[in-house]
Design an enzyme around this catalytic site. Structure first.
Site, short mmCIF file in Angstrom:
data_model
loop_
_atom_site.label_atom_id
_atom_site.label_comp_id
_atom_site.label_asym_id
_atom_site.label_seq_id
_atom_site.Cartn_x
_atom_site.Cartn_y
_atom_site.Cartn_z
N TYR A 1 46.66 31.84 42.70
CA TYR A 1 45.58 32.87 41.96
C TYR A 1 46.06 33.37 40.73
O TYR A 1 47.27 33.80 40.68
CB TYR A 1 45.57 33.98 43.26
CG TYR A 1 44.54 35.07 42.75
CD1 TYR A 1 43.10 34.62 42.92
CD2 TYR A 1 44.90 36.20 41.99
CE1 TYR A 1 42.29 35.78 42.65
CE2 TYR A 1 43.86 37.01 41.74
CZ TYR A 1 42.85 36.93 41.90
OH TYR A 1 41.67 37.77 41.47
N TYR B 1 36.07 33.12 37.06
CA TYR B 1 36.69 33.99 37.73
C TYR B 1 35.75 34.60 38.78
O TYR B 1 34.76 35.25 38.63
CB TYR B 1 37.21 35.51 36.96
CG TYR B 1 38.02 36.39 37.70
CD1 TYR B 1 39.05 35.94 38.62
CD2 TYR B 1 37.65 37.66 37.83
CE1 TYR B 1 39.96 36.86 39.26
CE2 TYR B 1 38.36 38.50 38.58
CZ TYR B 1 39.50 38.13 39.12
OH TYR B 1 40.30 38.85 40.07
#
Lengths: 382, 146
Positions: A286, A336
């Site tokens: 991440y 994103y």
């Protein structure tokens, strides 16, 4: 144990862009339908649902839009960047245990509009734990991560040139990904070094994109996989993690603020996994902010503390490197979507259909946000 | 977007005593009545002994910079006007795990605006000062130097 008892058999994605016209509701429906089509499963068969607490469309609106039948399990995983693997893991637990049979998970998000940024919606009075940081001037997530990043770079003598390797590698991956928002925007070290600061020591290119899109996945029991029509990726190990004295995003109050919830997740993940760090073929870490990639390399045991910058120097995270990382371009250069794109990329890698395919990839690690309560998955190819 | 700097709610029973302290120039840290462990941010139970009884102990207000950030655009309008400014995470002299965030000042009573990255370093000694943001909010800030 959950080990290999469930599989991801469908992935679905909308287009990714700075601005899409459809609503989050509409995008969610499109991604879920695409994932079910990929799995060859009719919407009426779905009886488990999982999403993020930050998802704006409630599960019943999704269910009655897609025409689900009787639904037997629905859950939400807390927070944003830390949630994606928890969403998958919780639905997998429900499906593995027999509470339900066919699960869908999704994330739909329109964040391209600057007005949608969470910090822009800060109220006159702050009542939660952010009263101890936002009012003092750590307004945005990037400011919160700048605190740990500066300390990390100080303690381990990491330079901006070394940190740049994360953004540069992911941008290079994006160049081969037709869906990546930054596919036509090559980046050189000089571009990175001269970019404007957003929160010193972090510059523009250390930040993820602000973008629109949706991604969904379908989860079934391993024994229900139709190997003639489906390309299963097995959920081998799962854990969430919340470390002692953890605080969401401003995780500054434990004994060592550089020892995040990722360490908690990692220990319990590897405990359950036959596949260990040294066996992992490809990782999706991440990456809302580039330092998180370095933090994950260390927390999940790919290198020692303070050694991540050396690990990625000279191409360690590239497709031919020691551990290819964020091979779609990730949150910095593809899209994103709170890390759901990292999950779908892991599935493509294990199906052998990624744009930056790691040769012979059989196992993948997917992690979520280092600085929130988080989770991770070990996935295994068929 | 709001025009002003966001302010902390100061009427929550969990931390109202902290803000009452800053209004009279005192940095108070919640301390367990039973085991005397100090804790921050405030909360209703001691994580060491689970006692719900606590008192508030004034501390020296001295500490060291653990790290700092230098935010720049895009920000809320009130913060845009302050740039350049530095926000530090400070570990208190009383215990390194007691860490508070605050704007950095050059001098007692100084301005938040006008402090730059080159003025601050990790490990720098700082002292607390309190800046009035509103009737009820006196914000702890960190003054460089002893």
């Amino acid at each position: 144990m959950l080990k290999d008892r469930t599989a991801i058999v469908g992935i679905g994605e909308t287009d990714f862009a700075k601005r899409l016209h459809d609503t989050e509701w509409g995008l969610a429906c499109a991604a879920i339908k695409a994932a079910l089509d990929d799995a060859g499963i009719a919407p009426s068969m779905v009886d488990a649902m999982g999403c993020f607490t930050q998802e704006t469309t409630p599960e019943f609106e999704i269910a009655r839009s897609l025409g689900f039948g009787d639904v037997h399990f629905f859950s939400q995983t807390a927070h944003g960047g830390g949630a994606a693997c928890g969403v998958v893991g919780q639905v997998a637990l429900a499906v593995a245990s027999g509470v339900a049979n066919v699960g869908v998970v999704w994330r739909s998000r329109k964040r391209g509009d600057p007005g949608k940024r969470q910090w822009a919606g800060v109220q006159e009075r702050v009542t939660d734990h952010w009263k101890w940081s936002r009012c003092q001037g750590l307004l945005r997530p990037v400011d919160e991560i700048a605190i740990t990043a500066r300390r990390y770079m100080h303690d381990f003598q990491v330079t901006r040139e070394q940190l740049a390797e994360v953004a540069l590698t992911q941008r290079a991956y994006a160049a081969n990904n037709p869906k990546a928002i930054m596919r036509d925007k090559p980046m050189a070290l000089d571009d990175y070094m001269t970019a404007r600061m957003i929160s010193d020591p972090l510059c523009l290119f250390d930040n993820c994109l602000e973008s629109d899109g949706a991604i969904a996945m379908v989860i079934v029991r391993a024994e229900d996989v139709n190997t003639a029509t489906q390309q299963p990726v097995y959920i081998h190990a799962f854990s969430q993690g919340l470390s002692p004295q953890h605080q969401l995003m401003t995780d500054y109050h434990g004994d060592d603020p550089l020892r995040s919830s990722s360490y908690t997740t990692a220990a319990n993940l590897w405990r359950q996994s036959d596949i260990q760090a040294q066996d992992i073929d490809v990782a999706q870490f991440y990456d809302a902010f580039s330092p998180m990639v370095l933090y994950c390399l260390e927390a999940y045991g790919f290198c020692g503390r303070g050694e991540a910058a050396s690990f990625i120097a000279n191409g360690g995270m590239s497709v031919t490197g020691e551990l290819p990382v964020n091979t779609s371009g990730g949150s910095l250069s593809e899209v994103y979507l709170h890390g759901m794109n990292l999950l779908s990329e892991a599935v493509r890698q294990l199906r052998g259909s990624a744009d930056n395919q790691v040769a012979g990839a059989r196992s993948a690690l997917v992690t979520t946000c280092d600085s929130t309560p988080n989770g991770a998955l070990v996935l295994r190819g068929a | 977007m709001i025009e002003n700097i966001p302010l902390p709610a100061t009427d929550d029973p969990v931390d109202a005593t902290f803000w009452a302290g800053t209004r009279c120039g005192e940095l108070r840290i919640q301390t367990c009545q039973q085991c005397d462990q100090m804790r921050f941010p405030p909360r209703p139970m001691c994580p060491s002994c689970q006692s719900q009884e606590s008192y508030w102990q004034p501390v020296s207000g001295r500490g060291r910079v653990w790290s700092f950030a230098v935010p720049s655009s895009p920000l809320l309008p009130a913060f845009e006007k302050l740039t350049p400014y530095v926000v530090a995470l400070v570990e208190l002299e009383e215990s390194p795990t007691l860490r508070l965030i605050g704007p950095v000042l050059h001098s007692v009573g100084g301005e938040v605006s006008g402090v730059e990255a080159k003025d601050v370093r990790i490990g720098a000694e700082v002292t607390v000062d309190f800046k009035r943001y509103s009737d009820d909010v006196a914000m702890p800030c960190w003054v460089l130097g002893k």
